[in-house]
Every structure is written in structure tokens, then in C-alpha cells.
Design a protein around this motif. Structure first.
Motif, PDB file in Angstrom:
ATOM      1  N   ARG A 153       0.630   8.373 -16.298  1.00  0.00           N
ATOM      2  CA  ARG A 153      -0.733   8.854 -16.539  1.00  0.00           C
ATOM      3  C   ARG A 153      -1.639   8.610 -15.341  1.00  0.00           C
ATOM      4  NH1 ARG A 153      -3.485   7.126 -22.084  1.00  0.00           N
ATOM      5  NH2 ARG A 153      -1.671   8.359 -22.752  1.00  0.00           N
ATOM      6  N   GLU A 154      -1.534   7.439 -14.739  1.00  0.00           N
ATOM      7  CA  GLU A 154      -2.396   7.121 -13.597  1.00  0.00           C
ATOM      8  C   GLU A 154      -2.108   8.043 -12.413  1.00  0.00           C
ATOM      9  OE1 GLU A 154      -3.551   3.270 -10.741  1.00  0.00           O
ATOM     10  OE2 GLU A 154      -1.977   3.120 -12.267  1.00  0.00           O
ATOM     11  N   ALA A 155      -0.811   8.308 -12.156  1.00  0.00           N
ATOM     12  CA  ALA A 155      -0.446   9.176 -11.037  1.00  0.00           C
ATOM     13  C   ALA A 155      -0.932  10.607 -11.267  1.00  0.00           C
ATOM     14  CB  ALA A 155       1.068   9.153 -10.832  1.00  0.00           C
ATOM     15  N   VAL A 156      -0.760  11.106 -12.500  1.00  0.00           N
ATOM     16  CA  VAL A 156      -1.204  12.473 -12.805  1.00  0.00           C
ATOM     17  C   VAL A 156      -2.716  12.589 -12.653  1.00  0.00           C
ATOM     18  CG1 VAL A 156      -1.378  14.207 -14.621  1.00  0.00           C
ATOM     19  CG2 VAL A 156       0.773  12.990 -14.261  1.00  0.00           C
ATOM     20  N   ARG A 157      -3.449  11.565 -13.110  1.00  0.00           N
ATOM     21  CA  ARG A 157      -4.912  11.590 -12.953  1.00  0.00           C
ATOM     22  C   ARG A 157      -5.295  11.635 -11.478  1.00  0.00           C
ATOM     23  NH1 ARG A 157      -6.883   7.004 -17.369  1.00  0.00           N
ATOM     24  NH2 ARG A 157      -6.626   8.289 -19.247  1.00  0.00           N
ATOM     25  N   LEU A 191       1.963  19.380  -7.898  1.00  0.00           N
ATOM     26  CA  LEU A 191       1.255  19.385  -9.173  1.00  0.00           C
ATOM     27  C   LEU A 191       1.029  20.809  -9.665  1.00  0.00           C
ATOM     28  CD1 LEU A 191      -0.177  17.716 -11.346  1.00  0.00           C
ATOM     29  CD2 LEU A 191      -2.278  17.901 -10.007  1.00  0.00           C
ATOM     30  N   VAL A 192       0.760  21.745  -8.756  1.00  0.00           N
ATOM     31  CA  VAL A 192       0.577  23.142  -9.142  1.00  0.00           C
ATOM     32  C   VAL A 192       1.866  23.691  -9.737  1.00  0.00           C
ATOM     33  CG1 VAL A 192       0.089  25.457  -8.281  1.00  0.00           C
ATOM     34  CG2 VAL A 192      -1.233  23.512  -7.442  1.00  0.00           C
ATOM     35  N   THR A 193       2.985  23.418  -9.066  1.00  0.00           N
ATOM     36  CA  THR A 193       4.276  23.883  -9.572  1.00  0.00           C
ATOM     37  C   THR A 193       4.587  23.274 -10.928  1.00  0.00           C
ATOM     38  OG1 THR A 193       5.106  24.131  -7.309  1.00  0.00           O
ATOM     39  CG2 THR A 193       6.740  24.012  -9.069  1.00  0.00           C
ATOM     40  N   LEU A 194       4.362  21.979 -11.063  1.00  0.00           N
ATOM     41  CA  LEU A 194       4.631  21.296 -12.332  1.00  0.00           C
ATOM     42  C   LEU A 194       3.739  21.835 -13.442  1.00  0.00           C
ATOM     43  CD1 LEU A 194       6.210  19.022 -13.731  1.00  0.00           C
ATOM     44  CD2 LEU A 194       4.363  17.465 -13.101  1.00  0.00           C
ATOM     45  N   THR A 195       2.467  22.093 -13.139  1.00  0.00           N
ATOM     46  CA  THR A 195       1.543  22.615 -14.141  1.00  0.00           C
ATOM     47  C   THR A 195       1.968  23.991 -14.613  1.00  0.00           C
ATOM     48  OG1 THR A 195      -0.273  21.353 -13.150  1.00  0.00           O
ATOM     49  CG2 THR A 195      -0.866  23.181 -14.607  1.00  0.00           C
ATOM     50  N   LEU A 196       2.390  24.846 -13.692  1.00  0.00           N
ATOM     51  CA  LEU A 196       2.841  26.188 -14.060  1.00  0.00           C
ATOM     52  C   LEU A 196       4.053  26.113 -14.997  1.00  0.00           C
ATOM     53  CD1 LEU A 196       2.565  28.123 -10.670  1.00  0.00           C
ATOM     54  CD2 LEU A 196       1.211  28.506 -12.735  1.00  0.00           C
ATOM     55  N   ARG A 197       4.969  25.206 -14.703  1.00  0.00           N
ATOM     56  CA  ARG A 197       6.173  25.083 -15.534  1.00  0.00           C
ATOM     57  C   ARG A 197       5.837  24.521 -16.904  1.00  0.00           C
ATOM     58  NH1 ARG A 197      10.369  22.743 -10.884  1.00  0.00           N
ATOM     59  NH2 ARG A 197      10.427  24.675  -9.655  1.00  0.00           N
ATOM     60  N   ARG A 198       4.898  23.564 -16.948  1.00  0.00           N
ATOM     61  CA  ARG A 198       4.508  22.998 -18.245  1.00  0.00           C
ATOM     62  C   ARG A 198       3.792  24.023 -19.113  1.00  0.00           C
ATOM     63  NH1 ARG A 198       2.270  16.921 -16.620  1.00  0.00           N
ATOM     64  NH2 ARG A 198       4.337  15.934 -16.384  1.00  0.00           N
ATOM     65  N   LEU A 199       3.069  24.936 -18.483  1.00  0.00           N
ATOM     66  CA  LEU A 199       2.353  25.975 -19.228  1.00  0.00           C
ATOM     67  C   LEU A 199       3.248  27.157 -19.566  1.00  0.00           C
ATOM     68  CD1 LEU A 199      -1.057  26.031 -17.295  1.00  0.00           C
ATOM     69  CD2 LEU A 199      -0.591  25.013 -19.526  1.00  0.00           C
ATOM     70  N   GLY A 200       4.505  27.101 -19.155  1.00  0.00           N
ATOM     71  CA  GLY A 200       5.441  28.179 -19.461  1.00  0.00           C
ATOM     72  C   GLY A 200       5.336  29.369 -18.536  1.00  0.00           C
ATOM     73  N   HIS A 201       4.759  29.173 -17.343  1.00  0.00           N
ATOM     74  CA  HIS A 201       4.606  30.268 -16.393  1.00  0.00           C
ATOM     75  C   HIS A 201       5.405  30.012 -15.114  1.00  0.00           C
ATOM     76  CE1 HIS A 201       1.567  32.081 -18.909  1.00  0.00           C
ATOM     77  NE2 HIS A 201       0.825  30.982 -18.856  1.00  0.00           N
ATOM     78  N   LEU A 228       0.831  -1.204   0.000  1.00  0.00           N
ATOM     79  CA  LEU A 228       0.000   0.000   0.000  1.00  0.00           C
ATOM     80  C   LEU A 228       0.866   1.256   0.000  1.00  0.00           C
ATOM     81  CD1 LEU A 228      -2.815   1.271   0.209  1.00  0.00           C
ATOM     82  CD2 LEU A 228      -2.639   1.083   2.707  1.00  0.00           C
ATOM     83  N   ARG A 229       1.947   1.228   0.757  1.00  0.00           N
ATOM     84  CA  ARG A 229       2.855   2.373   0.810  1.00  0.00           C
ATOM     85  C   ARG A 229       3.479   2.642  -0.555  1.00  0.00           C
ATOM     86  NH1 ARG A 229       7.146   1.906   5.425  1.00  0.00           N
ATOM     87  NH2 ARG A 229       5.236   2.256   6.633  1.00  0.00           N
ATOM     88  N   ARG A 230       3.921   1.579  -1.237  1.00  0.00           N
ATOM     89  CA  ARG A 230       4.513   1.750  -2.569  1.00  0.00           C
ATOM     90  C   ARG A 230       3.488   2.292  -3.569  1.00  0.00           C
ATOM     91  NH1 ARG A 230       7.269  -3.266  -1.500  1.00  0.00           N
ATOM     92  NH2 ARG A 230       5.640  -4.354  -2.655  1.00  0.00           N
ATOM     93  N   GLN A 231       2.257   1.777  -3.488  1.00  0.00           N
ATOM     94  CA  GLN A 231       1.218   2.251  -4.398  1.00  0.00           C
ATOM     95  C   GLN A 231       0.893   3.722  -4.154  1.00  0.00           C
ATOM     96  OE1 GLN A 231      -2.052  -0.431  -3.777  1.00  0.00           O
ATOM     97  NE2 GLN A 231      -1.120  -2.105  -4.945  1.00  0.00           N
ATOM     98  N   LEU A 232       0.793   4.127  -2.890  1.00  0.00           N
ATOM     99  CA  LEU A 232       0.488   5.515  -2.576  1.00  0.00           C
ATOM    100  C   LEU A 232       1.626   6.442  -2.990  1.00  0.00           C
ATOM    101  CD1 LEU A 232      -1.222   5.171   0.931  1.00  0.00           C
ATOM    102  CD2 LEU A 232      -2.284   5.889  -1.210  1.00  0.00           C
ATOM    103  N   ARG A 233       2.866   6.007  -2.781  1.00  0.00           N
ATOM    104  CA  ARG A 233       4.000   6.829  -3.200  1.00  0.00           C
ATOM    105  C   ARG A 233       4.007   7.004  -4.721  1.00  0.00           C
ATOM    106  NH1 ARG A 233       8.789   4.311   0.682  1.00  0.00           N
ATOM    107  NH2 ARG A 233       8.321   5.595   2.531  1.00  0.00           N
ATOM    108  N   GLY A 234       3.655   5.929  -5.423  1.00  0.00           N
ATOM    109  CA  GLY A 234       3.581   6.033  -6.874  1.00  0.00           C
ATOM    110  C   GLY A 234       2.497   7.005  -7.326  1.00  0.00           C
ATOM    111  N   LEU A 235       1.357   7.025  -6.615  1.00  0.00           N
ATOM    112  CA  LEU A 235       0.266   7.922  -6.979  1.00  0.00           C
ATOM    113  C   LEU A 235       0.579   9.374  -6.623  1.00  0.00           C
ATOM    114  CD1 LEU A 235      -2.834   5.786  -5.905  1.00  0.00           C
ATOM    115  CD2 LEU A 235      -2.079   6.301  -8.234  1.00  0.00           C
TER     116      LEU A 235
END
Length: 267
Positions: free
Chosen positions: A31-35, A132-142, A18-25
Motif C-alpha cells: 500500500r505504501e509503495a502504490v501510494r 504504474l500506468v501499465t499495471l493500472t491498465l491491466r487491473r482495469l481490464g484494458h 536509503l537505496r533499499r527504501q527507494l527500491r521498495g517505494l
């Protein structure tokens, strides 16, 4: 007879899986983790909207049901973060953990802790800390606006914390929307040092609230102005002297002249 050294008890296989699965998510980039991360972010935003509208939904029959449903979500997050943390000490020392514990208490005991319900606005801060917020900002070029957005979030969190505290302790008895608007109006006038004086908090608690609001509020306001005006810098510790902030196109460290190798996506 030689005593054998005590061995550390390993966690059960189910807990380890369970710990490994949660860390992966939580930390994965597939794709599954990002969702999963997007779904949790949307849930956090929905919870925040419920908190903001809470004073006006409290009389509805479904309020207590939604209240306890959100408590289950936050309890799940607390348990999940405890599992994926390196150890319980690390989990207990994180500010986000204590924020969620306080929020969970106001959800489980809404009638007894209604004066502390304003602390739920701290969820805005926990959302802004999401990777995820930080990653999204960087992917959008902001990515260059990350400091500005964080400064805005800190200012808004403090503003609504003060508004919630003032509303809970001074305007809670007023009907309708007027009480919250008066609390917000007082907070904005105090934070910006406008000080119209048409709304004044009574008593010693009111004076102390005004003092803290003015001192902390103007500091955050100046920090926000600095984040907007100053040039964008990247965080990259210099291997030689440790200076952590540099111009995005810097080749040498300004402090010691050491050659830098700042990662660049090649815009």
C-alpha cells in the motif's frame, strides 16, 4: 610478503538503507509503495500541465518559483533513480535519464535555454513508460489497449515536439495564443500531409523542419493505425524459437509449434 587483494569499498550503511527504501517505494506493490507511485504520477501530470501552460504563465510573478520547485522534483527523481539503478552505467544509458537532464537544464536556465523548452513535452513519454500506468491498465481490464495507448502517446509526443520547436523558432515573438495555434496548425497539416500551404516556414531551417516532420510524422501515423486495427497480441517469448508475440489464447507457437504456457488471469 604477499599483497592482499584490494576489496571493493562498500557503500555507507545510510546509503544502503536509503537505496533499499527507494527500491521498495519505486518497485514495491504494498500500500505504501502504490501510494508513493500514484503521488509521483500525479506530480508528473501536474508538471506536464505547467509545461503546456508555460508560454502563457511566463509573465506571472510566481512562474520562476514554480519553475525552480519543479527543477527540485526532477533533480530528486534523477538522484533516486541513480541510487536504485544496478550501476551508474545502466542509469546513464537509460533514455529517461537524458530526457530529465535536458528538462532540468531548461528549468534551471529558463532565459538562456528557452529555445529548448519544447523538449519538456518528452515528460509525456516518461509518464507513459511508468510501470504504474501499465499495471493500472491491466487491473482495469484494458491491458489489450496498451499498444494502442503507447502508439497514441508516441504520436502526440512527436506532434507537440514539432509544435514546440516551430513555436520557439518561428512564432515565439507573437503575442497571445495565436503563435502557438499557428505552430500547432502547421504541425498537424504537415504530419497528416494535408499541406494547405497557408502557413509556410521560411528559410532552410523551415524546409528541413517540414521534411523531418512529414517523414517521421507519417511513419508514426501509420504505426498508430496499425496498433488500432491489428488484433491484440501478448508478449511471451517462445522457449523454442524466440517468437515474442502471440495471440492471447495461443496454445502452440505459430512459428515452430512448441507448446506455450502463456500466463492468463482467467477472464
Amino acid at each position: 610478503m604477499i599483497d592482499e587483494p584490494l576489496s571493493i569499498t562498500e557503500p555507507p550503511p545510510f546509503i544502503e538503507r536509503l537505496r533499499r527504501q527507494l527500491r521498495g517505494l519505486y518497485f514495491g506493490r504494498d500500500r505504501e509503495a502504490v501510494r508513493f507511485q500514484v503521488a509521483m504520477l500525479l506530480v508528473d501530470i501536474a508538471i506536464l500541465c505547467f509545461f503546456i501552460l508555460g508560454p502563457y504563465l511566463r509573465k506571472g510573478p510566481a512562474y520562476i518559483i514554480v519553475d525552480y520547485a519543479i527543477a527540485l522534483v526532477i533533480a530528486f527523481e534523477l538522484g533516486a533513480r541513480a541510487l536504485i539503478a544496478p550501476n551508474l552505467r545502466y542509469w546513464a544509458m537509460r533514455p529517461m535519464t537524458w530526457v530529465d537532464i535536458v528538462v532540468l537544464g531548461t528549468l534551471l536556465f529558463p532565459n538562456q535555454l528557452h529555445n529548448f523548452a519544447f523538449l519538456r513535452v518528452l515528460r509525456i513519454w516518461t509518464i507513459s513508460q511508468s510501470k504504474l500506468v501499465t499495471l493500472t491498465l491491466r487491473r482495469l481490464g484494458h491491458g489489450d489497449k496498451e499498444d494502442v495507448i503507447q502508439a497514441c502517446v508516441n504520436f502526440l509526443v512527436f506532434l507537440f515536439l514539432v509544435t514546440g520547436f516551430v513555436y520557439s523558432n518561428f512564432f515565439y515573438g507573437e503575442d497571445g495564443f495565436a503563435g502557438f495555434v499557428d505552430a500547432l496548425y502547421f504541425s498537424v497539416a504537415t504530419v497528416t500531409t494535408t499541406g494547405f500551404g497557408d502557413i509556410v516556414l521560411p528559410g532552410t531551417l523551415g524546409k528541413l523542419t517540414s521534411i523531418v516532420t512529414m517523414i517521421v510524422g507519417i511513419s508514426l501515423f501509420v504505426r498508430l493505425a496499425q496498433a488500432i486495427v491489428r488484433p491484440y497480441k501478448v508478449t511471451f517469448p517462445c522457449p523454442q524459437c524466440g517468437l515474442s508475440r502471440h495471440d492471447a489464447d495461443a496454445v502452440h507457437c505459430k512459428a515452430c509449434g512448441h507448446v506455450l504456457n502463456i500466463p492468463d488471469e482467467g477472464a
